[in-house]
Design a protein around this motif. Structure first.
Motif, PDB file in Angstrom:
ATOM      1  N   ASP A  41      -7.330  -3.179  -0.903  1.00 40.37           N
ATOM      2  CA  ASP A  41      -8.484  -3.681  -1.636  1.00 40.37           C
ATOM      3  C   ASP A  41      -8.924  -5.001  -1.009  1.00 40.37           C
ATOM      4  O   ASP A  41      -8.097  -5.793  -0.547  1.00 40.37           O
ATOM      5  CB  ASP A  41      -8.091  -3.890  -3.098  1.00 40.37           C
ATOM      6  N   THR A 101       0.609  -3.384  -4.411  1.00 44.42           N
ATOM      7  CA  THR A 101       0.298  -4.480  -3.486  1.00 44.42           C
ATOM      8  C   THR A 101       0.039  -5.767  -4.253  1.00 44.42           C
ATOM      9  O   THR A 101       0.559  -6.838  -3.905  1.00 44.42           O
ATOM     10  CB  THR A 101      -0.919  -4.119  -2.619  1.00 44.42           C
ATOM     11  N   ARG A 102      -0.753  -5.669  -5.304  1.00 42.97           N
ATOM     12  CA  ARG A 102      -1.089  -6.866  -6.093  1.00 42.97           C
ATOM     13  C   ARG A 102       0.156  -7.468  -6.734  1.00 42.97           C
ATOM     14  O   ARG A 102       0.350  -8.692  -6.723  1.00 42.97           O
ATOM     15  CB  ARG A 102      -2.114  -6.486  -7.162  1.00 42.97           C
ATOM     16  N   GLU A 153       0.811  -1.228   0.000  1.00 36.72           N
ATOM     17  CA  GLU A 153       0.000   0.000   0.000  1.00 36.72           C
ATOM     18  C   GLU A 153       0.841   1.274   0.000  1.00 36.72           C
ATOM     19  O   GLU A 153       0.404   2.317   0.479  1.00 36.72           O
ATOM     20  CB  GLU A 153      -0.985   0.000   1.168  1.00 36.72           C
ATOM     21  N   TYR A 208      -1.232  -0.506  -8.111  1.00 40.99           N
ATOM     22  CA  TYR A 208      -1.099  -1.948  -8.314  1.00 40.99           C
ATOM     23  C   TYR A 208       0.096  -2.541  -7.587  1.00 40.99           C
ATOM     24  O   TYR A 208       0.451  -3.700  -7.814  1.00 40.99           O
ATOM     25  CB  TYR A 208      -0.982  -2.259  -9.816  1.00 40.99           C
ATOM     26  N   ASP A 253      -7.195  -8.049  -2.367  1.00 43.44           N
ATOM     27  CA  ASP A 253      -5.791  -8.143  -1.951  1.00 43.44           C
ATOM     28  C   ASP A 253      -5.688  -8.578  -0.498  1.00 43.44           C
ATOM     29  O   ASP A 253      -4.818  -9.377  -0.138  1.00 43.44           O
ATOM     30  CB  ASP A 253      -5.090  -6.799  -2.134  1.00 43.44           C
ATOM     31  N   ARG A 261      -6.377 -12.235  -0.274  1.00 39.60           N
ATOM     32  CA  ARG A 261      -5.260 -12.982  -0.848  1.00 39.60           C
ATOM     33  C   ARG A 261      -4.112 -13.057   0.135  1.00 39.60           C
ATOM     34  O   ARG A 261      -3.489 -14.116   0.313  1.00 39.60           O
ATOM     35  CB  ARG A 261      -4.806 -12.313  -2.142  1.00 39.60           C
ATOM     36  N   LEU A 286       2.337  -9.139  -3.977  1.00 40.72           N
ATOM     37  CA  LEU A 286       1.751 -10.391  -3.507  1.00 40.72           C
ATOM     38  C   LEU A 286       1.871 -11.489  -4.561  1.00 40.72           C
ATOM     39  O   LEU A 286       2.079 -12.656  -4.227  1.00 40.72           O
ATOM     40  CB  LEU A 286       0.292 -10.178  -3.123  1.00 40.72           C
ATOM     41  N   SER A 287       1.735 -11.128  -5.825  1.00 40.16           N
ATOM     42  CA  SER A 287       1.863 -12.122  -6.901  1.00 40.16           C
ATOM     43  C   SER A 287       3.263 -12.716  -6.924  1.00 40.16           C
ATOM     44  O   SER A 287       3.440 -13.940  -7.058  1.00 40.16           O
ATOM     45  CB  SER A 287       1.540 -11.487  -8.262  1.00 40.16           C
TER      46      SER A 287
END
Length: 216
Positions: free
Chosen positions: A117, A81-82, A64, A79, A120, A123, A85-86
């Motif tokens: 989000d 954080t996404r 974040e 994007y 997220d 996840r 995490l990916s």
């Protein structure tokens, strides 16, 4: 020092019979070394792998960060954080991690978890509950919400290794820390490459920042 980059070719070299062995052994895109007698492997994603305990170590995720900057009027693509995490999820699956240790500054600020989000957040919670997860407290995120799961502590000892957020002056061999976001610039053949890197003297090691928007 060894940088995060793609597969590297070994350059031919000559070594005297009495010369010390190189500190880092590069195999493909990974680099292996001994730290306080423990075998560790630096991964190209920026994680450190302890094969014997199946532990994946990451540092300075700064989740974040984009939303934190947006609150102050500096708009960044939301994007980070996404993406972080990916990459983390892929490393966990590839290595078959049984434990993950996040070395502090997992969130960019204390309000980060609330700004996530919903997708997220779910996840992240699924990743935390899939393994033994340890949050190390950092200066950016001194509090990790209980709802995310995992164990929160200021440092953890694994075998002969001590894992903490910030390096300590005159720490004993075996310290692994983050916080400093090491980066290196290498020149060669008329050009230069700058990238995040692992920094070590063979006794202690500083991790690169893992976050998508966190440089050096």
């Amino acid at each position: 020092m060894f940088m995060l980059s793609g597969p590297q070719r070994k350059a031919p070299s000559r070594r005297r019979a009495d010369a010390p062995m190189p500190l880092v052994a590069v195999e493909g895109a990974c680099a292996s070394l001994k730290l306080a007698g423990v075998h560790v492997t630096a991964l190209p994603c920026g994680g450190l792998w302890l094969a014997e305990s199946r532990t994946l170590i990451v540092s300075d995720l700064h989740l974040e960060k984009a939303s934190s900057f947006a609150r102050r009027g500096q708009m960044l693509p939301p994007y980070d954080t996404r993406a972080t995490l990916s990459r983390l999820e892929a490393a966990m699956k590839t290595q078959g991690a049984a434990r993950v240790v996040s070395l502090g500054d997992s969130f960019h600020d204390v309000g980060g978890p609330d700004r996530m989000d919903d997708a997220d957040r779910e996840r992240l919670k699924s990743l935390v509950t899939a393994v033994e997860w340890v949050w190390i407290e950092g200066n950016h995120d001194p509090e990790i919400p209980d709802a995310l799961g995992g164990v929160v502590t200021d440092e953890i000892v694994i075998d002969a290794l001590t894992l903490r957020h910030a390096p300590k002056r005159n720490a004993a061999p075996g310290e692994i820390a983050g916080h400093l976001h090491p980066c290196a610039k290498v020149f060669g053949r008329g050009r230069s490459v700058r990238a995040r890197c692992f920094a070590t003297d063979g006794a202690r090691l500083v991790m690169p920042a893992y976050g998508a928007f966190t440089g050096g």
